[in-house]
Design a protein around this motif. Sequence first.
Motif, PDB file in Angstrom:
ATOM      1  N   ALA A 173      33.579  29.234  37.601  1.00 36.01           N
ATOM      2  CA  ALA A 173      33.084  30.526  38.074  1.00 36.01           C
ATOM      3  C   ALA A 173      31.750  30.879  37.428  1.00 36.01           C
ATOM      4  O   ALA A 173      31.560  30.679  36.226  1.00 36.01           O
ATOM      5  CB  ALA A 173      34.106  31.619  37.764  1.00 36.01           C
ATOM      6  N   THR A 174      30.830  31.399  38.227  1.00 31.60           N
ATOM      7  CA  THR A 174      29.550  31.888  37.707  1.00 31.60           C
ATOM      8  C   THR A 174      29.301  33.341  38.096  1.00 31.60           C
ATOM      9  O   THR A 174      28.348  33.954  37.628  1.00 31.60           O
ATOM     10  CB  THR A 174      28.374  31.035  38.205  1.00 31.60           C
ATOM     11  OG1 THR A 174      28.363  31.021  39.629  1.00 31.60           O
ATOM     12  CG2 THR A 174      28.479  29.604  37.678  1.00 31.60           C
ATOM     13  N   LEU A 175      30.144  33.887  38.956  1.00 36.80           N
ATOM     14  CA  LEU A 175      30.084  35.296  39.344  1.00 36.80           C
ATOM     15  C   LEU A 175      31.244  35.993  38.632  1.00 36.80           C
ATOM     16  O   LEU A 175      32.412  35.813  39.003  1.00 36.80           O
ATOM     17  CB  LEU A 175      30.208  35.429  40.865  1.00 36.80           C
ATOM     18  CG  LEU A 175      30.114  36.827  41.474  1.00 36.80           C
ATOM     19  CD1 LEU A 175      28.805  37.513  41.106  1.00 36.80           C
ATOM     20  CD2 LEU A 175      30.275  36.753  42.993  1.00 36.80           C
ATOM     21  N   LEU A 176      30.929  36.739  37.567  1.00 35.98           N
ATOM     22  CA  LEU A 176      31.945  37.211  36.635  1.00 35.98           C
ATOM     23  C   LEU A 176      31.911  38.725  36.469  1.00 35.98           C
ATOM     24  O   LEU A 176      30.837  39.336  36.477  1.00 35.98           O
ATOM     25  CB  LEU A 176      31.742  36.550  35.268  1.00 35.98           C
ATOM     26  CG  LEU A 176      31.837  35.024  35.256  1.00 35.98           C
ATOM     27  CD1 LEU A 176      31.204  34.458  33.997  1.00 35.98           C
ATOM     28  CD2 LEU A 176      33.290  34.593  35.356  1.00 35.98           C
ATOM     29  N   GLN A 177      33.079  39.297  36.302  1.00 33.83           N
ATOM     30  CA  GLN A 177      33.195  40.732  36.045  1.00 33.83           C
ATOM     31  C   GLN A 177      33.923  40.958  34.727  1.00 33.83           C
ATOM     32  O   GLN A 177      35.023  40.441  34.524  1.00 33.83           O
ATOM     33  CB  GLN A 177      33.956  41.419  37.186  1.00 33.83           C
ATOM     34  CG  GLN A 177      34.175  42.909  36.965  1.00 33.83           C
ATOM     35  CD  GLN A 177      34.557  43.634  38.237  1.00 33.83           C
ATOM     36  OE1 GLN A 177      33.705  43.891  39.081  1.00 33.83           O
ATOM     37  NE2 GLN A 177      35.836  43.965  38.391  1.00 33.83           N
ATOM     38  N   VAL A 178      33.310  41.736  33.843  1.00 34.03           N
ATOM     39  CA  VAL A 178      33.928  42.108  32.574  1.00 34.03           C
ATOM     40  C   VAL A 178      34.588  43.462  32.756  1.00 34.03           C
ATOM     41  O   VAL A 178      33.928  44.450  33.066  1.00 34.03           O
ATOM     42  CB  VAL A 178      32.879  42.174  31.446  1.00 34.03           C
ATOM     43  CG1 VAL A 178      33.532  42.655  30.153  1.00 34.03           C
ATOM     44  CG2 VAL A 178      32.225  40.813  31.244  1.00 34.03           C
ATOM     45  N   ASN A 179      35.900  43.511  32.559  1.00 31.52           N
ATOM     46  CA  ASN A 179      36.642  44.769  32.682  1.00 31.52           C
ATOM     47  C   ASN A 179      36.798  45.385  31.297  1.00 31.52           C
ATOM     48  O   ASN A 179      37.302  44.754  30.370  1.00 31.52           O
ATOM     49  CB  ASN A 179      38.010  44.523  33.320  1.00 31.52           C
ATOM     50  CG  ASN A 179      38.650  45.808  33.813  1.00 31.52           C
ATOM     51  OD1 ASN A 179      38.633  46.830  33.133  1.00 31.52           O
ATOM     52  ND2 ASN A 179      39.221  45.765  35.004  1.00 31.52           N
ATOM     53  N   ASN A 180      36.381  46.630  31.178  1.00 32.82           N
ATOM     54  CA  ASN A 180      36.385  47.322  29.887  1.00 32.82           C
ATOM     55  C   ASN A 180      37.714  47.991  29.554  1.00 32.82           C
ATOM     56  O   ASN A 180      37.814  48.700  28.548  1.00 32.82           O
ATOM     57  CB  ASN A 180      35.277  48.382  29.872  1.00 32.82           C
ATOM     58  CG  ASN A 180      33.903  47.780  30.044  1.00 32.82           C
ATOM     59  OD1 ASN A 180      33.507  46.913  29.288  1.00 32.82           O
ATOM     60  ND2 ASN A 180      33.176  48.240  31.063  1.00 32.82           N
ATOM     61  N   ARG A 181      38.732  47.750  30.371  1.00 32.48           N
ATOM     62  CA  ARG A 181      40.027  48.408  30.165  1.00 32.48           C
ATOM     63  C   ARG A 181      40.977  47.532  29.353  1.00 32.48           C
ATOM     64  O   ARG A 181      41.067  46.327  29.590  1.00 32.48           O
ATOM     65  CB  ARG A 181      40.681  48.751  31.501  1.00 32.48           C
ATOM     66  CG  ARG A 181      41.954  49.592  31.377  1.00 32.48           C
ATOM     67  CD  ARG A 181      42.522  49.943  32.734  1.00 32.48           C
ATOM     68  NE  ARG A 181      41.591  50.702  33.542  1.00 32.48           N
ATOM     69  CZ  ARG A 181      41.373  52.016  33.410  1.00 32.48           C
ATOM     70  NH1 ARG A 181      42.020  52.703  32.478  1.00 32.48           N
ATOM     71  NH2 ARG A 181      40.505  52.631  34.187  1.00 32.48           N
ATOM     72  N   ASP A 182      41.666  48.133  28.408  1.00 35.83           N
ATOM     73  CA  ASP A 182      42.731  47.466  27.668  1.00 35.83           C
ATOM     74  C   ASP A 182      43.999  47.531  28.515  1.00 35.83           C
ATOM     75  O   ASP A 182      44.488  48.635  28.817  1.00 35.83           O
ATOM     76  CB  ASP A 182      42.938  48.155  26.318  1.00 35.83           C
ATOM     77  CG  ASP A 182      43.952  47.437  25.436  1.00 35.83           C
ATOM     78  OD1 ASP A 182      45.088  47.193  25.911  1.00 35.83           O
ATOM     79  OD2 ASP A 182      43.633  47.146  24.275  1.00 35.83           O
ATOM     80  N   LEU A 183      44.536  46.396  28.888  1.00 34.41           N
ATOM     81  CA  LEU A 183      45.676  46.383  29.805  1.00 34.41           C
ATOM     82  C   LEU A 183      46.959  46.900  29.160  1.00 34.41           C
ATOM     83  O   LEU A 183      47.892  47.281  29.862  1.00 34.41           O
ATOM     84  CB  LEU A 183      45.899  44.976  30.340  1.00 34.41           C
ATOM     85  CG  LEU A 183      44.845  44.472  31.328  1.00 34.41           C
ATOM     86  CD1 LEU A 183      45.139  43.042  31.727  1.00 34.41           C
ATOM     87  CD2 LEU A 183      44.780  45.360  32.557  1.00 34.41           C
ATOM     88  N   ASP A 184      47.044  46.886  27.843  1.00 35.26           N
ATOM     89  CA  ASP A 184      48.244  47.372  27.169  1.00 35.26           C
ATOM     90  C   ASP A 184      48.250  48.894  27.055  1.00 35.26           C
ATOM     91  O   ASP A 184      49.264  49.550  27.290  1.00 35.26           O
ATOM     92  CB  ASP A 184      48.365  46.746  25.779  1.00 35.26           C
ATOM     93  CG  ASP A 184      48.601  45.241  25.850  1.00 35.26           C
ATOM     94  OD1 ASP A 184      49.326  44.812  26.774  1.00 35.26           O
ATOM     95  OD2 ASP A 184      48.073  44.522  25.004  1.00 35.26           O
ATOM     96  N   THR A 185      47.086  49.462  26.698  1.00 33.34           N
ATOM     97  CA  THR A 185      47.015  50.915  26.481  1.00 33.34           C
ATOM     98  C   THR A 185      46.388  51.659  27.654  1.00 33.34           C
ATOM     99  O   THR A 185      46.496  52.886  27.725  1.00 33.34           O
ATOM    100  CB  THR A 185      46.179  51.213  25.224  1.00 33.34           C
ATOM    101  OG1 THR A 185      44.823  50.815  25.463  1.00 33.34           O
ATOM    102  CG2 THR A 185      46.730  50.463  24.023  1.00 33.34           C
ATOM    103  N   LEU A 186      45.730  50.935  28.539  1.00 35.93           N
ATOM    104  CA  LEU A 186      44.968  51.484  29.665  1.00 35.93           C
ATOM    105  C   LEU A 186      43.741  52.280  29.213  1.00 35.93           C
ATOM    106  O   LEU A 186      43.079  52.933  30.017  1.00 35.93           O
ATOM    107  CB  LEU A 186      45.848  52.362  30.582  1.00 35.93           C
ATOM    108  CG  LEU A 186      46.991  51.630  31.293  1.00 35.93           C
ATOM    109  CD1 LEU A 186      47.747  52.579  32.212  1.00 35.93           C
ATOM    110  CD2 LEU A 186      46.465  50.442  32.091  1.00 35.93           C
ATOM    111  N   GLN A 187      43.439  52.224  27.914  1.00 35.71           N
ATOM    112  CA  GLN A 187      42.235  52.870  27.413  1.00 35.71           C
ATOM    113  C   GLN A 187      41.007  52.033  27.779  1.00 35.71           C
ATOM    114  O   GLN A 187      41.089  50.814  27.954  1.00 35.71           O
ATOM    115  CB  GLN A 187      42.310  53.041  25.895  1.00 35.71           C
ATOM    116  CG  GLN A 187      43.439  53.959  25.439  1.00 35.71           C
ATOM    117  CD  GLN A 187      43.326  55.357  26.020  1.00 35.71           C
ATOM    118  OE1 GLN A 187      42.289  56.010  25.879  1.00 35.71           O
ATOM    119  NE2 GLN A 187      44.374  55.813  26.671  1.00 35.71           N
TER     120      GLN A 187
END
Length: 254
Positions: A173-187
Amino acid sequence: MLERFRKAKQAEIERLLVQGPPPPLSCRRPGFRASLEAHGPCAVIAEYKRASPSKGVINLGLEPQDVAGMYARAGAAAISVLTEEVHFQGSLEYLPVMTGPGLPLLRKDFLFHPLQVAQTASTPASALLLIARMFTTAAELRSLREQAESLGLEALVEVFDEADLDLARAAGATLLQVNNRDLDTLQVSLGVSQRLAPLRAADEFWVSASGIDHPDQVAEMRGLGFGAVLVGTSLMASADPGAALAALVQGGRR
């Protein structure tokens, strides 16, 4: 959290296993990455999201076709469309009615089965989201990415940390998205994008998602080398989504 979403998709996959996916749609699909690059240096992907697990109901009063026009007029480079039904009150039916302005559409859902990729190809979406963490091996992720590309779709691969990034790269993959959400806390913390930004390779196009609601934050992501940001909740919850989006777009051009 991702396992919860995976279970919510099982009924859909079982239907596809019985019925088979609809045939691919023969249509012109606007280029997703090309549009993001053309709207740079930091474009805005504006999202149509009616509800979410972290916020509950966000806005059920905005119709998809109206939002598509509003987003296009405000300068969006592409539109992300939540199609997950159980937790986000989305629908695949939103995609065809949002094509009017001609912007590329991203199907945002929890996709991990080849039949879901084939199903996406039966819609006018230009791209789909693949979440690296939903795959055990890079080979599994690569298979779906390559399937999507063979059907004329682009695959935006989402990562949450360095391990996800390694998996995404191993899958090509070269088209990437960084998600800023913590999946455990949803913060949410933009610190995730800040930490990962120095790892971006020259041939990669990166998107920062979650927690962005101010033009200064878009400008910051631009400074870190992100080519786009994805914004949903803050737009859908705004009294004037079009004006809110226009301000974010300007932040990416500063």
